[in-house]
Design an enzyme around this catalytic site. Structure first.
Site, PDB file in Angstrom:
ATOM      1  CB  SER A   7      46.319  43.499  43.699  1.00  0.00           C
ATOM      2  OG  SER A   7      47.031  42.240  43.961  1.00  0.00           O
ATOM      3  CG  HIS A  22      43.799  35.523  43.098  1.00  0.00           C
ATOM      4  ND1 HIS A  22      43.199  34.937  44.156  1.00  0.00           N
ATOM      5  CD2 HIS A  22      43.686  36.880  43.381  1.00  0.00           C
ATOM      6  CE1 HIS A  22      42.967  35.853  45.091  1.00  0.00           C
ATOM      7  NE2 HIS A  22      43.113  37.074  44.772  1.00  0.00           N
ATOM      8  NE  ARG A  34      41.263  36.082  49.391  1.00  0.00           N
ATOM      9  CZ  ARG A  34      41.716  37.517  48.577  1.00  0.00           C
ATOM     10  NH1 ARG A  34      41.498  37.813  47.626  1.00  0.00           N
ATOM     11  NH2 ARG A  34      42.717  37.711  49.439  1.00  0.00           N
ATOM     12  CD  GLU A  90      42.072  31.707  43.896  1.00  0.00           C
ATOM     13  OE1 GLU A  90      43.198  32.104  44.383  1.00  0.00           O
ATOM     14  OE2 GLU A  90      41.098  32.298  43.911  1.00  0.00           O
ATOM     15  CB  ILE A 127      38.169  47.248  45.830  1.00  0.00           C
ATOM     16  CG1 ILE A 127      39.354  47.178  46.445  1.00  0.00           C
ATOM     17  CG2 ILE A 127      38.178  46.855  44.489  1.00  0.00           C
ATOM     18  CD1 ILE A 127      40.030  46.054  46.527  1.00  0.00           C
TER      19      ILE A 127
HETATM   20  C1  DGY Z   1      44.586  40.844  47.884  1.00  0.00           C
HETATM   21  O1  DGY Z   1      45.582  41.654  48.023  1.00  0.00           O
HETATM   22  O2  DGY Z   1      43.949  40.240  48.913  1.00  0.00           O
HETATM   23  C2  DGY Z   1      44.100  40.313  46.310  1.00  0.00           C
HETATM   24  O3  DGY Z   1      43.169  39.346  46.392  1.00  0.00           O
HETATM   25  C3  DGY Z   1      45.514  39.829  45.768  1.00  0.00           C
HETATM   26  O4  DGY Z   1      45.129  39.851  44.283  1.00  0.00           O
END
Ligand code: DGY
Length: 321
Positions: A289, A286, A238, A267, A157
């Site tokens: 994704s 959060h 995180r 969270e 990423i």
């Molecule tokens: C993950 O896939 O670990 C992401 O944090 C989810 O959004």
């Protein structure tokens, strides 16, 4: 031979159900509210495979679920897996890398732009009808393009973020990582910097490390003091990778300019958390994704992982050997 039994703690799309039906016997939790832990233990009786996206897989759970052989998380992060306990009980753990990299990188750039250009704050102002002619200076943000970006954690990423920043926004991109990645440096024109140098020179600092024992509170009071008062801090990894109290203090005292956050120590974030009252913080629930396409792709990959883990047919993305 009878088919393995898989339990999913959330509903899966018809397409995924059809795929799974060819390989396993599927049961799902379809209620809108989250399954309680004690109920989960009951649901897992006699089950071979468990699909989840954040449930804690620890000694307590594994002691109560003797039939379980594999857990497939619909996420790339697997900090909710107690790897020692899973190893001890010989449970295969799988996750969903690759399919979400671009989507999370898009979100990180969105947070950088939203924070630098104060998008949520100015959206609220415009909609409130309080926009007056002549107050434009109060609405100014800061540029993103041509600035210095420091990325902490150059995984898949991280690379996607670097590419967007470098080629989309002409940013000068540095990174810090456990291992230096000279191939990526060459390919994307990045510089490697020691952490303290990166923290003290970057205009934007993006934290993108996985949560492990080594990265817990990786960024704390000392690291915030090294940052420039004009710097913008982004966390999409995180929440526990940052000392949240120290970050709040840094934002309140002007040690840093602003922060863009997708993740929190707790969270969902508690409604009284002081971060929620700060104008210079852009907060998201959060959703790194969380696009339809990517979440569907992650769920399908997780389904393929659980089938492969339980039947041995095909490869799966294991989190450990
Ligand atoms: C993950 O896939 O670990 C992401 O944090 C989810 O959004």
């Amino acid at each position: 031979m009878s088919q393995p039994i898989v339990f999913s703690d959330k509903p899966l799309s018809k397409e995924i159900q059809t795929y799974l039906a060819n390989h396993v016997k599927l049961t799902m939790w379809e209620e809108a509210h989250k399954l309680k832990r004690e109920q989960l233990f009951e649901k897992l009786q006699g089950v071979d495979g468990f699909m989840t996206s954040g449930e804690l897989i620890n000694e307590e759970l594994l002691q109560k679920t003797h039939s379980l052989r594999a857990v497939s998380t619909i996420s790339v992060g697997y900090d909710h897996f107690d790897l020692d306990a899973m190893r001890k009980h010989q449970i295969i753990g799988t996750h969903t890398p690759y399919v979400l990299d671009d989507t999370v990188a898009d979100l990180v750039l969105s947070l950088m732009l939203a924070t630098a250009r104060r998008i949520p704050e100015l959206d609220a102002l415009t909609k409130s009808g309080c926009w007056k002619k002549g107050d434009s200076r109060q609405l100014f943000g800061v540029d993103v393009h041509h600035k210095k970006l420091g990325i902490i954690g150059m995984g898949r990423i991280g690379e996607k973020i670097a590419k967007r920043a470098k080629f989309g926004f002409d940013m000068d991109v540095s990174y810090f990582n456990r291992n230096r990645k000279e191939d990526v440096e060459q390919q994307l024109g990045l510089h490697y910097q020691e952490l303290e140098v990166l923290l003290s020179e970057s205009d934007f600092i993006v934290l993108m490390v996985p949560l492990t024992n080594e990265t817990k509170q990786f960024i704390g009071a000392h690291e915030f003091t090294l940052m420039k008062p004009t710097s913008i801090f982004i966390n999409a990894s995180r929440g526990q990778t940052v000392d949240e109290e120290a970050m709040t203090e840094a934002l309140l005292t002007g040690e840093i300019l602003a922060a863009g956050l997708d993740v929190y120590e707790q969270e969902p974030i508690h409604p009284t958390n002081p971060l929620l009252n700060l104008k210079n913080v852009v907060t998201l629930p959060h959703i790194g994704s969380a696009t339809s396409e990517t979440r569907d792709a992650m769920a399908m990959l997780a389904a393929k992982n659980i089938v492969a883990a339980l039947t041995g047919a095909g490869a799966c993305y294991k989190v450990q050997n």
